[in-house]
Design an enzyme around this catalytic site. Structure first.
Site, PDB file in Angstrom:
ATOM      1  N   ARG A   1      -2.715  -2.436 -18.081  1.00 28.36           N
ATOM      2  CA  ARG A   1      -3.924  -1.607 -18.151  1.00 28.36           C
ATOM      3  C   ARG A   1      -3.869  -0.535 -17.069  1.00 28.36           C
ATOM      4  NH1 ARG A   1      -7.851  -3.851 -21.276  1.00 28.36           N
ATOM      5  NH2 ARG A   1      -9.429  -2.646 -20.206  1.00 28.36           N
TER       6      ARG A   1
ATOM      7  N   ASP B   1      -6.463  13.324 -25.320  1.00 32.89           N
ATOM      8  CA  ASP B   1      -6.522  11.956 -24.826  1.00 32.89           C
ATOM      9  C   ASP B   1      -5.939  11.078 -25.940  1.00 32.89           C
ATOM     10  OD1 ASP B   1      -7.165   9.373 -24.137  1.00 32.89           O
ATOM     11  OD2 ASP B   1      -9.225   9.797 -23.569  1.00 32.89           O
TER      12      ASP B   1
ATOM     13  N   THR C   1      -4.083   5.876 -21.904  1.00 38.82           N
ATOM     14  CA  THR C   1      -3.970   4.541 -21.340  1.00 38.82           C
ATOM     15  C   THR C   1      -2.590   4.019 -21.723  1.00 38.82           C
ATOM     16  OG1 THR C   1      -4.977   3.615 -23.327  1.00 38.82           O
ATOM     17  CG2 THR C   1      -6.433   4.031 -21.459  1.00 38.82           C
TER      18      THR C   1
ATOM     19  N   LYS D   1      -2.893  -0.106 -25.028  1.00 40.74           N
ATOM     20  CA  LYS D   1      -3.327  -0.217 -26.425  1.00 40.74           C
ATOM     21  C   LYS D   1      -2.095  -0.280 -27.328  1.00 40.74           C
ATOM     22  CE  LYS D   1      -7.777   1.999 -25.505  1.00 40.74           C
ATOM     23  NZ  LYS D   1      -7.680   2.612 -24.164  1.00 40.74           N
TER      24      LYS D   1
ATOM     25  N   GLU E   1      -0.340   4.928  -0.578  1.00 38.24           N
ATOM     26  CA  GLU E   1      -1.054   6.184  -0.823  1.00 38.24           C
ATOM     27  C   GLU E   1      -0.091   7.361  -0.706  1.00 38.24           C
ATOM     28  OE1 GLU E   1      -4.151   6.120   2.053  1.00 38.24           O
ATOM     29  OE2 GLU E   1      -5.513   4.943   0.801  1.00 38.24           O
TER      30      GLU E   1
ATOM     31  N   TYR F   1       0.859  -1.188   0.000  1.00 40.12           N
ATOM     32  CA  TYR F   1       0.000   0.000   0.000  1.00 40.12           C
ATOM     33  C   TYR F   1       0.894   1.237   0.000  1.00 40.12           C
ATOM     34  CZ  TYR F   1      -5.051   0.628   0.424  1.00 40.12           C
ATOM     35  OH  TYR F   1      -6.379   0.826   0.156  1.00 40.12           O
TER      36      TYR F   1
END
Length: 474
Positions: free
Chosen positions: A260, A225, A251, A254, A72, A70
């Protein structure tokens, strides 16, 4: 108690420890499903433009111990301890992301934590907009993305359209190209705060110079984008948005061929005038963007995915990946040329990137039916709206992309064969529709047992199994 790992080597004394059992032993049912999915991918022709096959190296990091941590916050400013290594990994990915797209760290920053392109987009909106601010993006039926503000006459579909006032721009219904003159005319009336470019189904390059001029005229910030074309941008086979845009999102799975995930690039450092001289002011987006990602829109980052992205970015900066991107575009052009030669209609008449948008309306069969036939025949693609369509659920076209099968080694002659498979699929769809009618509830079962479709599937499987599958055993 001995350590499980000594000098990087696994200690066999702990082979029976419950936490070290293979998934085939722990959950045979799920293991079987994963194997079946791998087989499905191996035995089919993957033509979904937004999909690709990651390398084994990327997959190894995705399944690594990085998923346990973790973290954060940001490197050097975490809310949990034990993040010394994670900080190094995230900083490495930030450096590689900037290097991959030729960006100067004094002029651009990047947040590499978004879980997806959609969350990256919404985090950026959260950073730079207030509720009910105006935005303009490409309309979904024109090839835009849901997160760019899509809505219908009956309801708001995307959260973007719920929280912000959206007025989409469109392509020319006759040519399929973006109508920049109409875009400018509308923007000068609507006065958006954010002008969005980028698409999920647009086969042509973008005129960033014209978009920058329009944004300046109407007082808007300019965002791109580049989710679909990021790999092509990185290798120079698509125009780069970075010179003229204020923000760039993407992203990574692709055409970039990574895991992803999402990215947000933002300008930083001194603000320059149109002649390149310092204005005495500095961009103030960095803190706003970082705070919008966490804690604004999501929780702890997925460190295994961030680590896997480091591998993908390193791969994307190799000569081999540049050749791959070139082949992606060459294969798309070859596919387009073959379909046109067969008498089919393509939106804009062809392609300049990795995808083809095929208009099936002149042939009396919709995208949903051709998609179904192809699915049964182990050819994976998706129905897609084409200019003039009014329904995204029952559109008149299909979208075809070349990145995934290019990753498996297909070249021009192979995509000529793919075009022939697709031609047969359309003819089969027409014949089945003629026999059972236009309703999908009748068409689907008929396609699944049609002898011609089954014969096509056998040929597709034999064809596909001649090419290697990236990604390792599972």
């Amino acid at each position: 108690m001995a350590e499980c790992y000594v000098n990087g080597h696994y200690n066999e004394d702990f082979a029976g420890f419950a936490g070290n059992r293979a998934v085939s032993e722990v959950d045979p049912e799920l293991h079987n499903l994963v194997v079946r999915e791998k087989e499905r991918q191996y035995e089919g022709i993957e033509l979904i433009a937004s999909e690709n096959f990651t390398s084994r190296a990327v997959m190894e990091v995705l399944g690594s111990s990085l998923t346990n941590k973790y973290s954060e916050g940001l490197p050097g400013a975490r809310y949990y301890g034990g993040n010394e290594v994670i900080d190094e990994i995230e900083s490495l990915v930030q450096r590689r992301a900037l290097e991959c797209f030729g960006l100067d760290a004094s002029q651009w920053g990047v947040n590499v934590q978004p879980y997806s392109g959609s969350t990256a987009n919404f985090a950026l909106y959260t950073a730079v907009l207030n509720p009910h601010d105006r935005i303009m993006g490409l309309d979904l039926p024109s090839g835009g993305h849901l997160t760019h503000g899509f809505y219908t006459a009956k309801r708001k579909i995307s959260a973007t359209s719920v929280y912000f006032e959206s007025l989409p721009y469109k392509v020319d219904m006759n040519t399929g190209y973006i109508d920049y003159d109409k875009l400018e005319e509308t923007a000068l009336v609507f006065r958006p705060k954010l002008l969005i470019c980028g698409a999920s189904a647009y086969p042509r390059d973008w005129d960033f110079k014209r978009l920058r001029a329009i944004a300046d005229k109407c007082g808007a910030l300019l965002m791109c984008d580049m989710a679909h074309i990021s790999g092509l941008v990185a290798t120079g086979f698509a125009s780069s948005p970075f010179e003229l845009c204020d923000f760039v999102t993407s992203t990574t799975h692709k055409s970039l061929r990574g895991p992803r995930q999402g990215l947000i690039f933002y300008r930083r450092g001194p603000i320059l005038d149109k002649d390149g001289n310092p204005t005495g002011k500095e961009y103030a987006w960095e803190t706003k963007v970082n705070m919008a990602v966490f804690p604004g829109c999501q929780g702890g980052p997925h460190n295994n995915t961030i680590g896997a992205l480091a591998v993908a970015l390193k791969e994307a900066m190799t000569p081999e990946f540049k050749e791959y991107s070139k082949q992606v575009c060459t294969n798309a052009r070859t596919l387009a040329e073959q379909l046109v030669a067969m008498g089919y209609s393509l939106v804009t008449g062809g392609t300049e990137n990795h995808l083809v948008l095929w208009d099936l309306r002149p042939h009396g069969v919709g995208g949903s039916k051709v998609e179904k036939v192809c699915d049964v025949a182990h050819i994976t693609l998706n129905k897609n709206a084409v200019p003039g369509d009014t329904s995204a659920l029952n559109p008149g076209g299909i979208r075809i992309g070349t990145p995934a099968m290019t990753s498996r080694g297909l070249v021009e002659k192979d995509f000529e064969k793919v075009a022939k498979f697709l031609d047969r699929a359309v003819q089969l769809a027409q014949a089945i529709q003629k026999e059972v009618g236009g309703k999908m509830k009748d068409f689907g079962p008929a396609a699944e047992k049609d002898a011609g479709v089954i014969a096509l599937r056998e040929e597709v499987v034999a064809f596909s199994k001649a090419f290697p599958m990236p990604g390792g055993l599972l």
